[in-house]
Design a protein around this motif. Sequence first.
Motif, mmCIF file in Angstrom:
data_model
loop_
_atom_site.group_PDB
_atom_site.id
_atom_site.type_symbol
_atom_site.label_atom_id
_atom_site.label_comp_id
_atom_site.label_asym_id
_atom_site.label_seq_id
_atom_site.Cartn_x
_atom_site.Cartn_y
_atom_site.Cartn_z
ATOM 1 N N GLN A 1 0.776 -1.279 -0.067
ATOM 2 C CA GLN A 1 -0.160 0.063 0.057
ATOM 3 C C GLN A 1 0.707 1.206 0.195
ATOM 4 O O GLN A 1 0.742 2.138 -0.810
ATOM 5 N N ARG A 2 1.861 1.439 0.853
ATOM 6 C CA ARG A 2 2.468 2.646 1.132
ATOM 7 C C ARG A 2 3.595 2.850 -0.227
ATOM 8 O O ARG A 2 3.314 3.786 -0.701
ATOM 9 N N ASP A 3 3.939 1.895 -0.832
ATOM 10 C CA ASP A 3 4.745 1.939 -2.216
ATOM 11 C C ASP A 3 3.966 2.419 -3.407
ATOM 12 O O ASP A 3 4.476 3.322 -4.244
ATOM 13 N N ILE A 4 2.864 2.045 -3.381
ATOM 14 C CA ILE A 4 1.681 2.230 -4.253
ATOM 15 C C ILE A 4 1.427 3.830 -4.148
ATOM 16 O O ILE A 4 1.470 4.751 -5.169
ATOM 17 N N ARG A 5 1.050 4.045 -2.999
ATOM 18 C CA ARG A 5 0.525 5.467 -2.601
ATOM 19 C C ARG A 5 1.679 6.396 -2.938
ATOM 20 O O ARG A 5 1.637 7.565 -3.593
ATOM 21 N N ASP A 6 2.845 6.297 -2.590
ATOM 22 C CA ASP A 6 4.137 7.026 -2.796
ATOM 23 C C ASP A 6 4.428 7.249 -4.436
ATOM 24 O O ASP A 6 4.685 8.316 -4.975
ATOM 25 N N TYR A 7 4.190 5.986 -5.143
ATOM 26 C CA TYR A 7 4.457 6.147 -6.356
ATOM 27 C C TYR A 7 3.434 7.140 -7.188
ATOM 28 O O TYR A 7 3.697 8.095 -7.852
ATOM 29 N N LEU A 8 2.008 7.064 -6.647
ATOM 30 C CA LEU A 8 1.187 7.810 -7.239
ATOM 31 C C LEU A 8 1.457 9.421 -6.699
ATOM 32 O O LEU A 8 1.325 10.362 -7.755
ATOM 33 N N ALA A 9 2.044 9.836 -5.719
ATOM 34 C CA ALA A 9 2.222 10.974 -5.344
ATOM 35 C C ALA A 9 3.500 11.524 -6.205
ATOM 36 O O ALA A 9 3.403 12.692 -6.707
ATOM 37 N N ARG A 10 4.535 10.531 -6.347
ATOM 38 C CA ARG A 10 5.443 11.117 -6.873
ATOM 39 C C ARG A 10 5.191 11.413 -8.340
ATOM 40 O O ARG A 10 5.829 12.257 -9.295
ATOM 41 N N THR A 11 4.558 10.313 -9.014
ATOM 42 C CA THR A 11 3.955 10.546 -10.466
ATOM 43 C C THR A 11 3.206 12.002 -10.539
ATOM 44 O O THR A 11 3.357 12.692 -11.566
ATOM 45 N N ALA A 12 2.335 12.383 -9.538
ATOM 46 C CA ALA A 12 1.574 13.532 -9.742
ATOM 47 C C ALA A 12 2.330 14.895 -9.675
ATOM 48 O O ALA A 12 2.191 15.699 -10.162
ATOM 49 N N GLU A 13 3.527 14.632 -8.831
ATOM 50 C CA GLU A 13 4.419 15.802 -8.653
ATOM 51 C C GLU A 13 5.153 15.669 -10.026
ATOM 52 O O GLU A 13 5.566 17.049 -10.317
#
Length: 486
Positions: A81-93
């Motif tokens: 879960q955390r790795d997926i959330r972080d991936y989405l946040a990095r991609t959005a940024e």
Amino acid sequence: MTAPSAEPRVLIVGAGFGGIALAIELRRHGIEDFVVLERAGELGGVWRDNTYPGAGCDVPSPLYSFSFAPNLAWPRRYAGQRDIRDYLARTAERFGVLPHIRYDTEVTSAGFDESTGRWRVTTAHGETYSAGVFVPAVGQLSRPAWPSIPGIGAFRGQSFHSAEWDHSCALRGKRVAVVGTGASAIQFVPEIQPEVDRLLVFQRSAQHIMPKRDRRYKPWHHKAFRMIPALQGIDRLGFWLYAEFAQQCLSVWQRFIPLFRWQTARHLRRTVADPRLRAALTPDYEIGCKRVLFSNDYLPAVGRENVTLVTERITEITPDGPRTADGTLHEADVIVYGTGFAALDLLAPITVTGRGGIPLADTWREGARAHLGISVPGFPNMFLLYGPNTNLGGGSIIHMLESQARYVRDAVTRLRGRVAEVRPEVERRWDAEIQGRLARSVWTRCSSWYRNSHGRVVTNWPGRTREYRRRTRRFASADYQIGSPG
């Protein structure tokens, strides 16, 4: 940073994978006049909310990511879960969409104003937005579903839903009752089993469980991916082809279904030695009719000495714990409800009204339906992401969301301020085709969260993702009535 406009060209509700996919798609094509309204304090959708122990994805990481933004550093094949959330946040940024997001902004209502040809959107704080295009991207799995069991509020101990995990609740040494054995429960049960005193797992129906071909990526994997990025592309292609095959088997090529059933039966035999327990864990319905699950540790965990599998129906929740149909009171200190999501109540609790003030809830009285899962007659310039009949029985929803984002962006580009409403006959033809195909699939052969009380399959797409990509490759103006606003 410029504040998001209160009168944007496009208003998106939800900053999960769907909302972020569209936001990126708009920016990549030069469209900056949009806003994303997010009810929570950060982005992430289900990958922000579901923080229960062991939370992760059952789609391989190379496939559960945007095609235009591969992650060469996934820590394992099936990401947590955390790795997926972080991936989405990095991609959005990375793609510059963060300035367009307004957090802590819950949408409560949206109505189409025929005099202006715009959508009037209201938030819980009383703010109003006027948007040319309204895009709900709240998904099918955003609202926890609580079971309708008498006395659910009477329990004197601690209780919570797995999608709203109470991390302040210490489970060590406690008697814990788990209600539900779906995709969430099979992940958190093995995590909490070693620390609790007694674990009662209440199973309404057994699950078809496949082994999870997981592995932690080693440094040489990451080095190889960095040196030759195409290697991960090949990995992604392989998973995609397998997922396409599985999806087609569930809907058309059903002669191959025994192959999957054999895999789940073998997995059960290898992991559960007790014949009585194994019989209780054997499903009595066709594989694929309910969601197929993936786990290596759930079945062994249920066989541990401190775990009891309860198959009797719960009739009530008492102050001391669940009582089952045989009259047994199962005392517990904590109850965890792993009972899934309200997938059939799309867009709830947002009140949406279209042309003539008609509520969307009335239009969808017998079940949600939309052309391409995107457009609803009577609701001009409203485009859904992860709408009805776009979920997958096998495969990555990210692929479907990319297809929908491209379609909506094409619509926004072509409309240029005009108003488009899908023709009723177009939507009816689409729905008749999709429901006809679904009627021949495995998803109509049992009761599940895929179907509503009318027997209609509301959630799933009956074909391959490749077909859906082809059928949404462009906004077909002929399918819509297009005119000037007002």
